[in-house]
Scaffold this active site. Structure first.
Site, short mmCIF file in Angstrom:
data_model
loop_
_atom_site.label_atom_id
_atom_site.label_comp_id
_atom_site.label_asym_id
_atom_site.label_seq_id
_atom_site.Cartn_x
_atom_site.Cartn_y
_atom_site.Cartn_z
N PRO A 111 -2.82 -11.49 10.37
CA PRO A 111 -3.18 -11.27 11.78
C PRO A 111 -3.40 -9.78 12.03
CG PRO A 111 -0.82 -11.73 11.56
CD PRO A 111 -1.45 -11.98 10.21
N ASN A 148 0.86 -1.19 0.00
CA ASN A 148 0.00 0.00 0.00
C ASN A 148 0.90 1.24 0.00
OD1 ASN A 148 0.57 0.87 2.83
ND2 ASN A 148 -0.36 -1.11 3.28
O1 C5P Z 1 -8.46 -2.04 10.65
P1 C5P Z 1 -7.53 -0.93 10.27
O2 C5P Z 1 -6.43 -1.36 9.33
O3 C5P Z 1 -8.21 0.31 9.78
O4 C5P Z 1 -6.86 -0.51 11.65
C1 C5P Z 1 -5.82 0.38 11.75
C2 C5P Z 1 -5.04 0.18 13.01
O5 C5P Z 1 -4.85 -1.20 13.28
C3 C5P Z 1 -3.66 0.76 12.91
O6 C5P Z 1 -3.25 1.13 14.22
C4 C5P Z 1 -2.85 -0.43 12.40
O7 C5P Z 1 -1.47 -0.29 12.72
C5 C5P Z 1 -3.47 -1.57 13.12
N1 C5P Z 1 -3.47 -2.83 12.37
C6 C5P Z 1 -2.68 -3.88 12.82
N2 C5P Z 1 -2.71 -5.09 12.15
C7 C5P Z 1 -3.48 -5.26 11.07
C8 C5P Z 1 -4.28 -4.20 10.60
C9 C5P Z 1 -4.25 -3.00 11.26
O8 C5P Z 1 -1.98 -3.73 13.82
N3 C5P Z 1 -3.47 -6.42 10.44
#
Ligand code: C5P
Length: 434
Positions: free
Chosen positions: A331, A235
């Protein structure tokens, strides 16, 4: 209060046209602006346009020869409250770092006793070149505030960091720098980044270490999920906000463990950095890094990975066959840290949203089981910019901050985290046994 005086040095480059908007913003804010155009800058904007907008004489190299009697270099460079170089080209940064005085702009920069803020703009390869990075590090060491350039598509068609930050972001950095100078906290030469804190007028950066004795874990950047040895899912995360947070945490005295996805950013001074590539590697390093006093998960972790990684490059055989790409879920590192027996006392997540920013952040807070979500609206401003407008969403409410440069967001966040940790466990009692 007297109007603030800006000496704006405009280097050559396609981005020079943005300096016109910057002059307009500064004038609108009631500042006095004197412009200096380098010879290359004159190829992109005219002295006449700048004179009309700034309502002031514009200085070019010709001034060097003709007008010395009217106002000398020294006076011109010292009359300002802040010297701003925008766009700062690779050549200008190199000359500044080397202490050249080969034209009017470089002479002024060498002669000034005022704070200097540089907003770089150049081709991505030129920005990432070791020579430019070395010059930037030298300048920062000398106390010059060098903004991070924006990332995106460049005039030359390449993609990456090197674009001039938007005029609003440069204006925000100027405001920050002026506030810091007013407080007498001229950027310290012993520190690598741009130490300014708006919120604390009598703040002394070198002695202000509110996170001393705290251990903080930070994730930053994207993850790369391999499909085969040459292809991966990724990304656009630049890692800038996470790296700025790591830098601010270390400056605030914390012991910082930065677990970084693949980004070409230098390691901030005093930070322990572990580079990873995939979400699963990041999850393992995070688990190994616990326990900590606070964890701040800034990484844009890929939600999915290729269900199977091929050991050899998938070949296009010319038959038109398109290989299917099955995905598996990665995860959720933040959610698993929240469930872990080693859950840090303060667990902070980030959320980039394009709509209903606060409502989504509140839902995410509950879903992930963290203490705060730092939410930012990326609808108008894609990842990779130099500034951020964030809302700190907690069970107690929402704290919305103005748009700020990413390093200012980082420092303000560190202040808030230090206060929160102190409220939960004052440092004296935490370290009573030391
Ligand atoms: O669910 P989303 O990606 O929007 O959530 C963002 C938050 O969750 C951020 O703090 C990101 O670092 C963390 N995150 C994570 N592991 C993932 C997905 C997101 O720690 N697989």
């Amino acid at each position: 209060m007297a109007a603030k005086r800006i000496l704006l040095i405009i280097g050559g480059g396609i981005a020079a046209y943005k300096s016109i908007e910057l002059v307009r913003l500064l004038r609108k804010a009631g500042m006095t602006v004197r412009c200096v155009l380098t010879r290359a800058g004159e190829q992109f904007v005219t002295p006449l346009t700048l004179a009309a907008l700034s309502e002031n004489k514009v200085y070019t190299d010709l001034f060097d020869l003709k007008d010395e009697v009217e106002m000398g270099h020294i006076q011109l460079s010292r009359e300002a409250d802040l010297v701003v170089v925008a766009p700062a080209t690779a050549d200008l940064l190199a000359k500044m770092a080397g202490g050249h005085a080969s034209d009017l702009a470089t002479t002024l920069l060498l002669a000034t006793d005022k704070p200097v803020l540089a907003a770089p703009a150049m081709n991505v390869r030129m920005w990432l070149h070791a020579a430019t990075q070395r010059n930037v590090a030298t300048l920062r060491g000398d106390g010059v505030t060098v903004m991070e350039p924006d990332e995106g598509e460049m005039a030359c068609g390449e993609y990456g960091p090197g674009r001039l930050p938007e005029p609003e972001a440069i204006k925000a950095a100027i405001d920050e720098q002026l506030a810091a100078s007013r407080a007498g906290s001229r950027v310290s030469t012993s520190l690598d980044t741009n130490e300014v804190l708006q919120s604390q007028p009598d703040f002394a950066p070198a002695n202000h270490r509110p996170l001393h004795g705290r251990r903080i874990l930070i994730t930053a950047g994207p993850t790369h999920e391999p499909i085969d040895p040459v292809r991966y899912i990724a990304n656009r995360s630049s890692g800038k906000q996470g790296f700025a947070i790591a830098a601010a945490a270390a400056e605030a005295g914390a012991e910082v463990l930065l677990i970084a996805g693949p980004v070409p950013l230098p390691t901030p001074p005093g930070v322990i950095r572990i580079d990873v590539e995939t979400a699963r590697e990041m999850a393992a390093e995070v688990a190994a890094g616990l326990p900590v006093d606070a964890a701040i998960m800034v990484a844009a972790v890929a939600d999915w990975r290729a269900a199977e990684t091929q050991g050899q490059k998938i070949k296009k055989d010319g038959s038109g066959f398109v290989p299917p790409l099955a995905l598996a879920e990665n995860p959720d590192i933040l959610a698993s840290v929240a469930q872990s027996p080693d859950r840090p006392p303060l667990l902070v997540g980030f959320a980039a949203e394009t709509n209903d920013v606060i409502a989504h952040a509140q839902a995410k807070l509950a879903r992930k089981g963290c203490d705060w979500i730092v939410a930012n609206d990326v609808s108008a401003d894609p990842m990779g910019g130099a500034s951020n407008r964030v809302h700190i969403v907690t069970p107690a409410g929402v704290d919305s901050w103005d748009r700020l440069p990413k390093d200012a967001v980082a420092r303000k966040l560190m202040e808030k985290i230090a206060d929160e940790l102190d409220a939960r466990a004052p440092p004296e009692s935490t370290h009573a046994a030391d």
